[in-house]
Design an enzyme around this catalytic site. Structure first.
Site, PDB file in Angstrom:
ATOM      1  N   GLU A  22       0.813  -1.225   0.000  1.00  0.00           N
ATOM      2  CA  GLU A  22       0.000   0.000   0.000  1.00  0.00           C
ATOM      3  C   GLU A  22       0.849   1.280   0.000  1.00  0.00           C
ATOM      4  O   GLU A  22       0.578   2.221  -0.746  1.00  0.00           O
ATOM      5  CB  GLU A  22      -0.894  -0.060   1.252  1.00  0.00           C
ATOM      6  CG  GLU A  22      -1.947   1.007   1.369  1.00  0.00           C
ATOM      7  CD  GLU A  22      -2.906   1.028   0.195  1.00  0.00           C
ATOM      8  OE1 GLU A  22      -3.289   2.137  -0.189  1.00  0.00           O
ATOM      9  OE2 GLU A  22      -3.238  -0.049  -0.358  1.00  0.00           O
ATOM     10  N   ILE A  23       1.921   1.266   0.834  1.00  0.00           N
ATOM     11  CA  ILE A  23       2.738   2.497   0.943  1.00  0.00           C
ATOM     12  C   ILE A  23       3.456   2.749  -0.384  1.00  0.00           C
ATOM     13  O   ILE A  23       3.549   3.873  -0.869  1.00  0.00           O
ATOM     14  CB  ILE A  23       3.786   2.377   2.074  1.00  0.00           C
ATOM     15  CG1 ILE A  23       3.098   1.921   3.368  1.00  0.00           C
ATOM     16  CG2 ILE A  23       4.505   3.680   2.297  1.00  0.00           C
ATOM     17  CD1 ILE A  23       4.072   1.531   4.467  1.00  0.00           C
ATOM     18  N   GLU A  44       6.790  -9.802  -3.311  1.00  0.00           N
ATOM     19  CA  GLU A  44       5.346  -9.906  -3.614  1.00  0.00           C
ATOM     20  C   GLU A  44       4.834  -8.544  -4.005  1.00  0.00           C
ATOM     21  O   GLU A  44       5.073  -7.555  -3.309  1.00  0.00           O
ATOM     22  CB  GLU A  44       4.587 -10.392  -2.385  1.00  0.00           C
ATOM     23  CG  GLU A  44       4.641 -11.893  -2.238  1.00  0.00           C
ATOM     24  CD  GLU A  44       3.955 -12.356  -0.969  1.00  0.00           C
ATOM     25  OE1 GLU A  44       2.927 -11.751  -0.594  1.00  0.00           O
ATOM     26  OE2 GLU A  44       4.477 -13.310  -0.364  1.00  0.00           O
ATOM     27  N   ASP A 243     -25.443  42.514   5.264  1.00  0.00           N
ATOM     28  CA  ASP A 243     -26.837  42.630   5.707  1.00  0.00           C
ATOM     29  C   ASP A 243     -26.982  42.169   7.146  1.00  0.00           C
ATOM     30  O   ASP A 243     -26.100  41.515   7.683  1.00  0.00           O
ATOM     31  CB  ASP A 243     -27.712  41.687   4.871  1.00  0.00           C
ATOM     32  CG  ASP A 243     -27.919  42.220   3.484  1.00  0.00           C
ATOM     33  OD1 ASP A 243     -27.653  43.397   3.266  1.00  0.00           O
ATOM     34  OD2 ASP A 243     -28.357  41.434   2.623  1.00  0.00           O
ATOM     35  N   LYS A 265     -31.284  46.276   7.292  1.00  0.00           N
ATOM     36  CA  LYS A 265     -32.340  46.989   8.021  1.00  0.00           C
ATOM     37  C   LYS A 265     -32.315  46.471   9.449  1.00  0.00           C
ATOM     38  O   LYS A 265     -32.375  45.280   9.686  1.00  0.00           O
ATOM     39  CB  LYS A 265     -33.708  46.679   7.401  1.00  0.00           C
ATOM     40  CG  LYS A 265     -33.851  47.213   6.013  1.00  0.00           C
ATOM     41  CD  LYS A 265     -35.230  46.883   5.437  1.00  0.00           C
ATOM     42  CE  LYS A 265     -35.285  47.184   3.958  1.00  0.00           C
ATOM     43  NZ  LYS A 265     -34.478  46.270   3.145  1.00  0.00           N
ATOM     44  N   ILE A 301     -31.362  33.911  -4.240  1.00  0.00           N
ATOM     45  CA  ILE A 301     -32.661  33.419  -3.746  1.00  0.00           C
ATOM     46  C   ILE A 301     -33.194  34.464  -2.773  1.00  0.00           C
ATOM     47  O   ILE A 301     -32.658  34.626  -1.672  1.00  0.00           O
ATOM     48  CB  ILE A 301     -32.529  32.025  -3.097  1.00  0.00           C
ATOM     49  CG1 ILE A 301     -32.104  31.034  -4.173  1.00  0.00           C
ATOM     50  CG2 ILE A 301     -33.860  31.604  -2.455  1.00  0.00           C
ATOM     51  CD1 ILE A 301     -32.028  29.597  -3.745  1.00  0.00           C
ATOM     52  N   MET A 378     -39.595  34.716   4.716  1.00  0.00           N
ATOM     53  CA  MET A 378     -40.183  35.996   5.150  1.00  0.00           C
ATOM     54  C   MET A 378     -41.675  35.873   5.420  1.00  0.00           C
ATOM     55  O   MET A 378     -42.443  36.774   5.105  1.00  0.00           O
ATOM     56  CB  MET A 378     -39.949  37.077   4.074  1.00  0.00           C
ATOM     57  CG  MET A 378     -38.494  37.340   3.781  1.00  0.00           C
ATOM     58  SD  MET A 378     -38.240  38.270   2.273  1.00  0.00           S
ATOM     59  CE  MET A 378     -38.306  37.027   1.015  1.00  0.00           C
ATOM     60  N   GLY A 407     -32.268  29.454  12.155  1.00  0.00           N
ATOM     61  CA  GLY A 407     -31.766  28.142  11.734  1.00  0.00           C
ATOM     62  C   GLY A 407     -30.250  28.098  11.588  1.00  0.00           C
ATOM     63  O   GLY A 407     -29.625  29.071  11.183  1.00  0.00           O
TER      64      GLY A 407
HETATM   65  C1  LIG Z   1     -34.552  38.407   2.282  1.00  0.00           C
HETATM   66  S1  LIG Z   1     -34.654  36.694   2.550  1.00  0.00           S
HETATM   67  C2  LIG Z   1     -33.049  36.232   2.143  1.00  0.00           C
HETATM   68  C3  LIG Z   1     -32.910  34.781   1.822  1.00  0.00           C
HETATM   69  C4  LIG Z   1     -31.490  34.392   1.550  1.00  0.00           C
HETATM   70  N1  LIG Z   1     -30.987  35.001   0.360  1.00  0.00           N
HETATM   71  C5  LIG Z   1     -31.332  32.875   1.445  1.00  0.00           C
HETATM   72  O1  LIG Z   1     -31.006  32.359   0.369  1.00  0.00           O
HETATM   73  O2  LIG Z   1     -31.528  32.218   2.470  1.00  0.00           O
HETATM   74  C6  LIG Z   1     -34.716  36.602   4.263  1.00  0.00           C
HETATM   75  C7  LIG Z   1     -35.483  35.399   4.790  1.00  0.00           C
HETATM   76  O3  LIG Z   1     -34.711  34.233   4.717  1.00  0.00           O
HETATM   77  C8  LIG Z   1     -35.052  33.357   5.752  1.00  0.00           C
HETATM   78  N2  LIG Z   1     -33.871  33.085   6.576  1.00  0.00           N
HETATM   79  C9  LIG Z   1     -32.635  33.488   6.337  1.00  0.00           C
HETATM   80  N3  LIG Z   1     -31.770  33.009   7.239  1.00  0.00           N
HETATM   81  C10 LIG Z   1     -32.495  32.264   8.083  1.00  0.00           C
HETATM   82  C11 LIG Z   1     -32.199  31.492   9.245  1.00  0.00           C
HETATM   83  N4  LIG Z   1     -30.956  31.393   9.707  1.00  0.00           N
HETATM   84  N5  LIG Z   1     -33.200  30.851   9.861  1.00  0.00           N
HETATM   85  C12 LIG Z   1     -34.457  30.933   9.402  1.00  0.00           C
HETATM   86  N6  LIG Z   1     -34.804  31.644   8.318  1.00  0.00           N
HETATM   87  C13 LIG Z   1     -33.839  32.294   7.670  1.00  0.00           C
HETATM   88  C14 LIG Z   1     -36.142  34.060   6.566  1.00  0.00           C
HETATM   89  O4  LIG Z   1     -37.381  33.658   6.066  1.00  0.00           O
HETATM   90  C15 LIG Z   1     -35.866  35.503   6.232  1.00  0.00           C
HETATM   91  O5  LIG Z   1     -37.011  36.298   6.432  1.00  0.00           O
END
Ligand SMILES: C[S@@+](CC[C@H](N)C(=O)[O-])C[C@H]1O[C@@H](n2cnc3c(N)ncnc32)[C@H](O)[C@@H]1O
Length: 449
Positions: A22-23, A44, A243, A265, A301, A378, A407
């Protein structure tokens, strides 16, 4: 320095490998990459070695010193210490480079840990004394060196003569190349766009702007979910616009001396409008800055990434987009909810639940298929409407629903109910944003795991 690192040209040269297991196979694989002609000797020889060395010389025999004739290098990869010592002694007497696996004291050369981005090759060594540390350092460097640096190295090799003609003075040429590496031309070369890359490399009057924008997905919160590409660009950027969805632990991974600007925001802060962010990106890049636009999840997304790149295109600003793990993927995985499942869900739909003029106006009839998972981003503000509209459209009141809050972070919470019960549950629970709503039978799956 005990060992001098040299990069050895082995193409077509003869190398002896002693050992048939192997080595030996690991060393042979590396030697073949460098184009060596191999003679392998062992009583071998494993089937894998026979297969790998089909076109080379295999000797089913015990080692003897005559096997060293005409070799530039010998590798002893046996577990027999007497043989290893004999090979080392014979080779040293004949001035042939020798490596004995795992015995630095018997070596005149050691194999470094390698980062292979040929033609760029980085080698890391510890004189054979600390192989684990060597590998660790290699991994750290691996993270910083994009796979595509291969293309950049190839581009520089290809344009070398032309640059020599343009700038015969070696110091000027070196400075020009150093400057080039900090311009978008380097990124263009890595993407295979040699026309753009050449416009920067041969721009001796510095007429093109050197700023660029990286639109990078930062994932849902856990910094370990950042992509390698994201980390590389986070180390490269000079200014960072981020953000409120980008977690502090993610921001900790940004280069220490980068200028940080919050453009999200947040209550108590004056929020920056999307138009202002777009303009800021263009202005900073035109000032020659490398700007990282860091966004939660994936920039494409529900991230308004499309609008930002539109402005960059209009402003003729070089940019790149790096995908991130979107909230749906991250939250579902960390909550144990598979978004699709052969028996429960054949498709998944990402929907914005953001109320517009106080109303969540969506094509509800399209969301009624029981074998489809629907994920609302959202959606917390419009939760009651979402649940009611789905039931009105025909989804069972008992359809499982999960709300995942924050999450993938240490504060993640998962609340489970049904279309019928969820609005009441949320009213009785203190749930923190950001939240994601997952609707479908897959939600119950997590109870099994
Ligand atoms: C403006 S969107 C942005 C989505 C982001 N671009 C994505 O691909 O996850 C914001 C929303 O993403 C979801 N979101 C983002 N991070 C999250 C997390 N760690 N836990 C739960 N929801 C999350 C929530 O629904 C939140 O209101």
């Amino acid at each position: 320095m005990r060992y001098l690192p040299l990069h050895l040209d082995l193409k077509g040269r003869h190398v002896l490998v002693v050992g048939g297991g192997e080595i030996a196979l690991r060393k042979v694989t590396l030697l073949l990459k460098a184009g060596a002609r191999i003679t392998l000797v062992a009583p071998e020889i494993s089937g894998a070695l026979k297969e790998t060395l089909r076109d080379h010389e295999l000797l089913s025999a015990t080692y003897e010193s005559s096997h060293l004739d005409n070799k530039v290098l010998v590798v002893a990869a046996t577990e027999n210490e007497t043989v290893n010592r004999e090979v080392s002694g014979d080779a040293t007497a004949k001035n042939i480079l020798v490596n004995v696996v795992d015995s630095p004291e018997l070596c005149t050369v050691t194999f470094p840990a390698i980062i292979d981005r040929s033609p760029l090759v980085v080698s890391v060594g510890s004189a054979g004394g600390a192989p684990v540390l060597t590998r660790y350092v290699r991994e750290q460097i691996e993270l910083l060196l994009p796979e595509r640096i291969t293309q950049l190295a190839g581009f520089l090799a290809k344009t070398r003569d032309k640059l020599k003609d343009l700038l015969p003075d070696i110091d000027r040429r070196r400075r020009q190349t150093e400057d080039f590496l900090t311009t978008p031309g380097a990124e263009a070369a890595m993407s295979g766009d040699s026309v753009t890359a050449e416009s920067y490399l041969f721009d001796t009057e510095k007429t093109v702007t050197s700023g660029e924008v990286y639109l990078v997905g930062a994932g849902p919160g856990d910094p370990d979910l950042l992509t390698l590409r994201a980390l590389q660009l986070m180390q490269k950027a000079e200014v960072v616009l981020y953000d409120n969805l980008v977690s502090p632990r993610v921001l900790d991974r940004v280069r220490r001396d980068a200028e940080m600007e919050f453009v999200g925001k947040r209550s108590g802060y004056k929020s920056t409008s999307q138009e202002d962010i777009n303009d800021l990106l263009v202005r900073l890049a035109k000032d020659g800055k490398r700007v990282l636009r860091l966004k939660g999840g994936d920039p494409f997304i529900f991230g308004r990434g499309g609008e930002e790149i539109q402005k960059l295109i209009e402003g003729n600003i070089p940019f790149q987009v790096v995908p991130g793990i979107t909230a749906a993927s991250g939250c579902a995985a960390y909550a144990g909810i598979p978004l699709t499942h052969r028996e429960l869900s054949q498709s998944v739909r990402f929907v914005t639940g953001h109320p517009k003029d106080g109303k969540v106006d969506l094509p509800w009839q399209e969301f009624v298929h029981p074998m489809e998972t629907v994920v609302f981003y959202m959606g917390l503000g419009g939760l009651a409407t979402i649940c009611q509209q789905l039931m009105n459209a025909g989804r069972e009141a008992s359809t499982p629903v999960a709300i995942v809050s924050k999450g993938t972070t240490p504060e993640q919470q998962v609340l489970k109910g049904t279309l019928e019960s969820m609005p009441g549950l949320v009213a009785r629970t203190q749930i923190q944003t950001p939240t994601l709503i997952i609707v479908g039978d897959v939600v119950n799956f997590s109870a099994q795991i």
